[in-house]
Design a protein around this motif. Structure first.
Motif, short mmCIF file in Angstrom:
data_model
loop_
_atom_site.label_atom_id
_atom_site.label_comp_id
_atom_site.label_asym_id
_atom_site.label_seq_id
_atom_site.Cartn_x
_atom_site.Cartn_y
_atom_site.Cartn_z
N ALA A 78 0.81 -1.22 0.00
CA ALA A 78 0.00 0.00 0.00
C ALA A 78 0.84 1.28 0.00
O ALA A 78 0.67 2.13 -0.88
N PRO A 79 1.77 1.46 0.95
CA PRO A 79 2.55 2.70 0.91
C PRO A 79 3.46 2.78 -0.31
O PRO A 79 3.74 3.88 -0.79
N THR A 80 3.91 1.63 -0.81
CA THR A 80 4.73 1.65 -2.03
C THR A 80 3.92 2.16 -3.21
O THR A 80 4.39 3.00 -3.99
N VAL A 81 2.70 1.69 -3.34
CA VAL A 81 1.81 2.15 -4.41
C VAL A 81 1.50 3.63 -4.24
O VAL A 81 1.46 4.39 -5.22
N MET A 82 1.29 4.08 -3.01
CA MET A 82 1.03 5.50 -2.77
C MET A 82 2.22 6.35 -3.20
O MET A 82 2.06 7.43 -3.79
N TYR A 83 3.43 5.87 -2.93
CA TYR A 83 4.63 6.61 -3.33
C TYR A 83 4.73 6.67 -4.86
O TYR A 83 4.97 7.74 -5.43
N VAL A 84 4.55 5.53 -5.53
CA VAL A 84 4.63 5.51 -6.99
C VAL A 84 3.58 6.41 -7.61
O VAL A 84 3.87 7.18 -8.54
N ALA A 85 2.36 6.36 -7.10
CA ALA A 85 1.31 7.25 -7.62
C ALA A 85 1.66 8.71 -7.35
O ALA A 85 1.36 9.59 -8.16
N GLY A 86 2.33 8.95 -6.22
CA GLY A 86 2.66 10.32 -5.86
C GLY A 86 3.74 10.96 -6.71
O GLY A 86 3.88 12.19 -6.72
N ILE A 87 4.54 10.15 -7.41
CA ILE A 87 5.60 10.73 -8.24
C ILE A 87 5.22 10.81 -9.71
O ILE A 87 6.05 11.14 -10.56
N LEU A 88 3.96 10.55 -10.03
CA LEU A 88 3.53 10.62 -11.43
C LEU A 88 3.72 12.02 -12.02
O LEU A 88 3.90 12.17 -13.23
N THR A 89 3.65 13.03 -11.16
CA THR A 89 3.82 14.41 -11.64
C THR A 89 5.26 14.92 -11.46
O THR A 89 5.55 16.06 -11.81
N HIS A 90 6.12 14.09 -10.93
CA HIS A 90 7.52 14.49 -10.70
C HIS A 90 8.25 14.59 -12.04
O HIS A 90 7.97 13.82 -12.97
N PRO A 91 9.18 15.53 -12.18
CA PRO A 91 9.94 15.63 -13.44
C PRO A 91 10.61 14.32 -13.84
O PRO A 91 10.75 14.03 -15.04
N ALA A 92 10.98 13.48 -12.87
CA ALA A 92 11.62 12.21 -13.20
C ALA A 92 10.70 11.29 -13.97
O ALA A 92 11.16 10.39 -14.68
N ALA A 93 9.39 11.50 -13.86
CA ALA A 93 8.43 10.66 -14.58
C ALA A 93 8.43 10.96 -16.08
O ALA A 93 7.83 10.21 -16.86
N MET A 94 9.09 12.04 -16.46
CA MET A 94 9.14 12.39 -17.89
C MET A 94 10.42 11.90 -18.56
O MET A 94 10.64 12.16 -19.74
N THR A 95 11.26 11.18 -17.82
CA THR A 95 12.44 10.57 -18.45
C THR A 95 11.98 9.69 -19.60
O THR A 95 10.99 8.96 -19.48
N ARG A 96 12.68 9.78 -20.72
CA ARG A 96 12.30 8.98 -21.89
C ARG A 96 13.04 7.65 -21.88
O ARG A 96 14.25 7.61 -21.65
#
Length: 248
Positions: A78-96
């Motif tokens: 649960a907390p792992t999924v919350m963390y992953v969902a929480g970084i969807l807007t992080h600049p790192a999520a735009m790495t190609r």
């Protein structure tokens, strides 16, 4: 760790805590993973913010082993999924990602969808058939399923993303989240997205999720069920790891 996100004239789901808060305020060492306690999870999770897509993808594979091994929901899931969902807007999520030229955000969403499938209505019903009382006894699974309204708010903004891979992964995750009764008001517009998946996607596990959502919500899906009985255990991206293998 509750925050709210409001929209005038409409009910709102509880907002997701910032990923930094999830990381700092979770007692990871007290939580079970597939291979012992989750004390090392903070170090693993922060690797998702590395600018190297190979590191990010390898980290997601590692997380899948730790908190999703054998399609199981663990205390640390649960907390792992919350963390992953929480970084969807992080600049790192735009790495190609090389080779597939897709944002890591699509891979993050695909990982979320695969994990959500392991606690979906379909999987829970199947377990209940063989192990009556499975859901009520398994407080870990029940607590994880209770997070769905909170997670929906993190996924929904990407339903209209400019990148096709991100859109499709977001739709699949949203369809699984919307099984929660509190999210029923979203099903009508999600049905439109589900039909688009059936019309345009070449990913059969994803098409199956879309088909089954339409069927469950009374929208008469077209044609036979993709994969049908021959692949009952396949959720989005098969076992959730097909998108995490080389080439990265």
């Amino acid at each position: 760790m509750t925050h709210s996100r409001s929209h005038a004239g409409a009910p709102c789901e509880p907002g997701l805590p910032p990923h930094q808060v999830v990381l700092a305020e979770t007692d990871w060492g007290s939580l079970q993973t597939a291979f012992g306690s989750g004390e090392n999870l903070p170090k693993v999770l922060t690797q998702l913010l590395e600018p190297d897509p190979k590191v990010q993808v390898t980290t997601l594979w590692e997380l899948g082993e730790l908190v999703g091994h054998q399609n199981t929901i663990y205390e640390a899931t649960a907390p792992t999924v919350m963390y992953v969902a929480g970084i969807l807007t992080h600049p790192a999520a735009m790495t190609r990602r090389p080779y597939c030229d897709s944002p890591i955000r699509a891979t993050l969403l695909g990982w979320l969808a695969a994990t959500l499938h392991d606690a979906s209505d379909e999987i829970v019903a199947r377990n209940e058939e063989y192990f009556p009382g499975f859901l009520t006894r398994s407080t870990t699974v029940a607590a994880f399923r209770d997070l769905r309204p909170m997670l929906y708010g993190a996924v929904a903004p990407f339903l209209h993303d400019s990148h096709e891979d991100v859109r499709e992964a977001a739709v699949i995750a949203a369809l699984l989240l919307a099984e929660h009764p509190a999210l029923a008001r979203h099903r009508a517009h999600l049905a439109v997205h589900a039909r688009r998946i059936l019309d345009t996607s070449s990913d059969d596990p994803n098409r199956r999720v879309a088909w089954r959502a339409l069927q469950a919500w009374g929208h008469n899906p077209p044609g036979p069920e993709p994969l049908s009985e021959e692949a009952e255990d396949q959720g989005p991206h098969s076992d959730g790891r097909g998108d995490l293998e080389p080439p990265f």
